[in-house]
Enzyme design. Structure first.
Site, PDB file in Angstrom:
ATOM      1  CE  LYS A 164      -4.189  -1.904   1.016  1.00 38.23           C
ATOM      2  NZ  LYS A 164      -5.101  -2.052  -0.129  1.00 38.23           N
ATOM      3  CG  ASP A 193      -4.182  -0.958  -3.609  1.00 39.83           C
ATOM      4  OD1 ASP A 193      -4.575  -0.003  -4.319  1.00 39.83           O
ATOM      5  OD2 ASP A 193      -4.957  -1.714  -2.997  1.00 39.83           O
ATOM      6  CD  GLU A 218      -5.045  -3.617  -6.060  1.00 45.47           C
ATOM      7  OE1 GLU A 218      -4.208  -4.545  -6.142  1.00 45.47           O
ATOM      8  OE2 GLU A 218      -5.934  -3.589  -5.202  1.00 45.47           O
ATOM      9  CG  ASP A 241      -9.667  -2.779  -5.438  1.00 45.47           C
ATOM     10  OD1 ASP A 241     -10.882  -3.012  -5.424  1.00 45.47           O
ATOM     11  OD2 ASP A 241      -8.948  -2.998  -4.444  1.00 45.47           O
ATOM     12  CE  LYS A 265     -11.334  -5.019  -2.019  1.00 41.47           C
ATOM     13  NZ  LYS A 265     -10.315  -5.050  -3.082  1.00 41.47           N
ATOM     14  CD1 TRP A 320      -5.264  -9.605   1.371  1.00 42.97           C
ATOM     15  CD2 TRP A 320      -7.333  -9.057   2.047  1.00 42.97           C
ATOM     16  NE1 TRP A 320      -5.156  -8.935   2.564  1.00 42.97           N
ATOM     17  CE2 TRP A 320      -6.407  -8.589   3.014  1.00 42.97           C
ATOM     18  CE3 TRP A 320      -8.690  -8.839   2.271  1.00 42.97           C
ATOM     19  CZ2 TRP A 320      -6.802  -7.911   4.167  1.00 42.97           C
ATOM     20  CZ3 TRP A 320      -9.094  -8.165   3.421  1.00 42.97           C
ATOM     21  CH2 TRP A 320      -8.148  -7.702   4.350  1.00 42.97           C
TER      22      TRP A 320
END
Ligand code: 0XW
Ligand code: MG
Length: 368
Positions: A164, A193, A218, A241, A265, A320
């Site tokens: 991240k 990300d 990402e 995402d 997701k 994940w």
């Protein structure tokens, strides 16, 4: 098999370690909504939706429960046979709110799997593997410490890392990416990300300054349009995402060639049934993608794992699950667990996980 009752539970999942830090938000405790759909025969199917706070994406916990309150009364007495008919019924009660419908969709599949004696993966088209990859998400942190954790996680068996970045100086982001790469090299695939937190200019600079590091970038910027402008101007592949708000957004991204892959997701896309469509669209264009959710316990973890097992392994960017950041399990007999960076696909009928009876206390709402 008709629906008799729908019980709604609220479960708080505190973050192990205190804070989960992303460019878009810091979260400390997540509010999960679980649905238990009970049939006249007494069979129970479970579903879960747990947005990672109200800022990460437009979905939020109170919204999920308000949407379920609109939808659930219209499902009482309905047959659990055609998932498509139940989806239509849900759409007739409420427009949108796929992340709330997702919890119910997962519970219907859990019920159907139990009734037919097959795992959910079979209902999704069939598993290609009995063990799926997971990945470790390294929160926004100090470069040396992040690299140390990265090396540790790769040693423990993770085949993929998500680093991240964003919400701080470019210098720190570049240092973090370089140090993680020095620490793990080709031993793991790396996703960087930005969680919508970067400008196009910062994303371009990061890519240029880390040109020799083979990562996928990402969701660096807020909108699909901003991300689209990176095409041809940076050397790294770009994944979407948060911008994959629904099936149509995925169709748009694929058909316009904006994305080289996705972080999906399950609940944001509307549930497992809707995910099979985007999974198959990605297969047509050989696009890699993950099978994640934002947060949650064993129920959503099982859903992600079943789905991931149906994705061609070379394009599966892992499932994940929040296990590394939460304590305990809903099902201590058959928990969904990451072992050496991988998750075993449940072979029992339905989702293959059952919360311990009574562990959530009385439901906050009951319909039917
Ligand atoms: C790593 N995740 C799947 C978990 C958090 O919800 C954030 C998310 C992401 O990729 O953005
Ligand atoms: Mg992401």
């Amino acid at each position: 098999m008709r629906i008799k009752t729908i019980n709604v539970h609220k479960v708080l999942l505190p973050v192990k370690g205190g804070i989960y830090r992303m460019a878009s938000d810091d979260v400390q405790s997540l509010d999960s909504t679980l649905v238990e759909v009970v049939t006249e025969e007494g069979l129970a199917g479970w579903g879960e939706t747990c947005p990672i706070g109200p800022v990460y994406q437009p979905q939020h916990a109170l919204g999920a429960r308000a949407a379920i309150a609109e939808i659930a009364p219209g499902l009482i007495g309905q047959q659990v046979q055609s998932i498509r008919l139940l989806a239509k019924r849900m759409d007739e009660r409420l427009n949108g709110h796929g992340y709330a419908k997702a919890a119910l969709d997962i519970a219907f599949l859990d019920l159907l799997g139990q009734q037919l004696g097959v795992p959910v993966s079979t209902l999704l088209g069939g598993a290609l593997t009995d063990r799926v990859e997971s990945y470790y998400s390294l929160i926004v942190g100090e470069p040396d410490e992040t690299a140390r954790i990265a090396a540790d996680k790769v040693r423990s068996g993770y085949p993929r890392l998500q680093v991240k970045i964003g919400g701080r100086s470019l210098e720190q982001d570049v240092a973090t990416v370089r140090k993680v790469w020095e620490a793990v090299g080709f031993k793991a695939r790396i996703a960087v990300d930005g969680n919508r937190g970067m400008t196009v200019a910062a994303a371009m600079q990061l890519s240029h300054l880390c040109q020799s590091v083979p990562f996928v970038l990402e969701q660096p910027c807020n909108t699909m349009e901003e991300v689209a402008t990176l095409k041809g101007r940076i050397s790294h592949p770009v994944y979407l995402d948060e911008s994959t708000e629904d099936q149509n957004a995925v169709l748009r991204a694929i058909s316009s060639g904006i994305a080289d892959g996705f972080g999906f997701k399950v609940t944001r896309l509307g549930g497992l049934s809707k995910m099979t469509t985007v999974r198959d669209m990605c297969a047509i264009r050989s696009l890699p993608h993950s099978c994640d959710d934002a947060w949650g316990g064993d129920i959503i973890a099982a859903a992600c794992t079943h789905l991931a097992s149906t994705v061609e392994p070379r394009r599966c960017e892992g499932a994940w699950i929040a296990q590394e950041y939460i304590d305990g399990h809903y099902d201590s007999t058959n928990p969904i667990r990451i072992v050496e960076g991988h998750i075993a696909v449940p072979q029992r009928p339905g989702l293959g996980v059952r919360p311990e009876p009574g562990m959530f206390g009385p439901p906050i709402t009951s319909h039917g």
